[in-house]
Design an enzyme around this catalytic site. Sequence first.
Site, PDB file in Angstrom:
ATOM      1  CG  ASP A 193      -2.205  11.588  -7.756  1.00 24.66           C
ATOM      2  OD1 ASP A 193      -2.810  12.632  -7.402  1.00 24.66           O
ATOM      3  OD2 ASP A 193      -1.960  11.334  -8.937  1.00 24.66           O
ATOM      4  CE  LYS A 215      -2.563   6.691   3.233  1.00 24.99           C
ATOM      5  NZ  LYS A 215      -3.605   6.143   4.137  1.00 24.99           N
TER       6      LYS A 215
END
Length: 399
Positions: A193, A215
């Site tokens: 992340d 994303k």
Amino acid sequence: MTPYPLGLQLDGLRVLVVGGGVVATRRVPALLDAGADVVLVSPHVTPALQAHVDAGRLTWLARRFEAGDVDDAWLVHVAVNDPAAAAEVSRAAAQRRVFCVRADDRHAATAWTPAVTRHGALTVAVLAGGDPVRAVAVRDAIAEELAGGFGGVRPPDAAPGRVALVGSGPGDPELLTVRGRRLLAAADVVVIDRLAAGLLLDELRPEVEVFDASKIPYGPSAAQEEINRVLVDRALAGKFVVRLKGGDPFVFGRGGEEIQACTAAGVPVTVVPGISSSIAVPGAAGIPVTHRGLAHEFTVVSGHLAPGHADSLVDWPALARLRGTLCVLMGLKNLPSIAAVLQEHGRAPDTPVAVIQEGTTRDQRVVRATLSTVADAVKEAAMRPPAVVVVGPVVDALL
């Protein structure tokens, strides 16, 4: 003479250590880790050895060595600088046919301790013909290669079909733990992340699949469901999956939810704690979260929900009444309301506050203010997440 290499199974066996100084302090932990029944003979011991004695991990005979101390010992370590005293121990060991390691004179010893590096269940021991400097140099080179996945060595906790939750620390890639780096080097799939230390990705093998969880669209809940799905899917496909998380997996990192998803699917999980930004980032900015005479406590809270929000679990009025240090993670957006409620319920307006952006990285920035001025100061400085907010007198402790 060429030594004969051997690994000793010492679990439950008596090992005699003569001497209570620095050398003994270095040797004893490995003996204890091997399960040896360590008996230490020395009139005095270092504080570190005293801690082992106090914890009941070894037996200390607070006197000088006697020949009978070797009785029933399987191995003897001589950790004294006095050649005459060391020779006395050697003679007693030789008479009883017990191998003896000599810290003062390796040529007078019947056994040598190698330079050792450990990576999980893998232990590498290096002997260099009695040259300890060369042995250490070779050991260090091997350790560096193993940390990078040398030779395709896969540790048991990186077996196919497993998941490892690895805390990458607050941002500086060098703050990843040794175990975390070892498992990352063995990964087939890495799920990251935006808070994970990005430079670590340069060290991955070319064939490793990198899944960027930052994303994933559709909001936090949907994103977490997709992360859980990927972890389970790849593990069940026979891959070793590393979930690389910023800070520590369990400090506002949803590591518990990911373990629950894996456990429900029958996927074994290894947890590798990481250095939490709540402590490391203030430290990198020269702010101790506790300091004698200023703070005997520190509290870490999430500020992602504003005070008064229906879903917030934080008791902000109670925090305002505490006298210690308050560390707020994910609280930059709500900092104005956080500062206001703390003042409303008792924190002095002139309480020192620091906001540290991207701590431990080359982009680290620090804004210092007070509780009454910090919101404006942060706005003027255009601070952005990730940032740690520190409230309390410790902010000025080292100035």
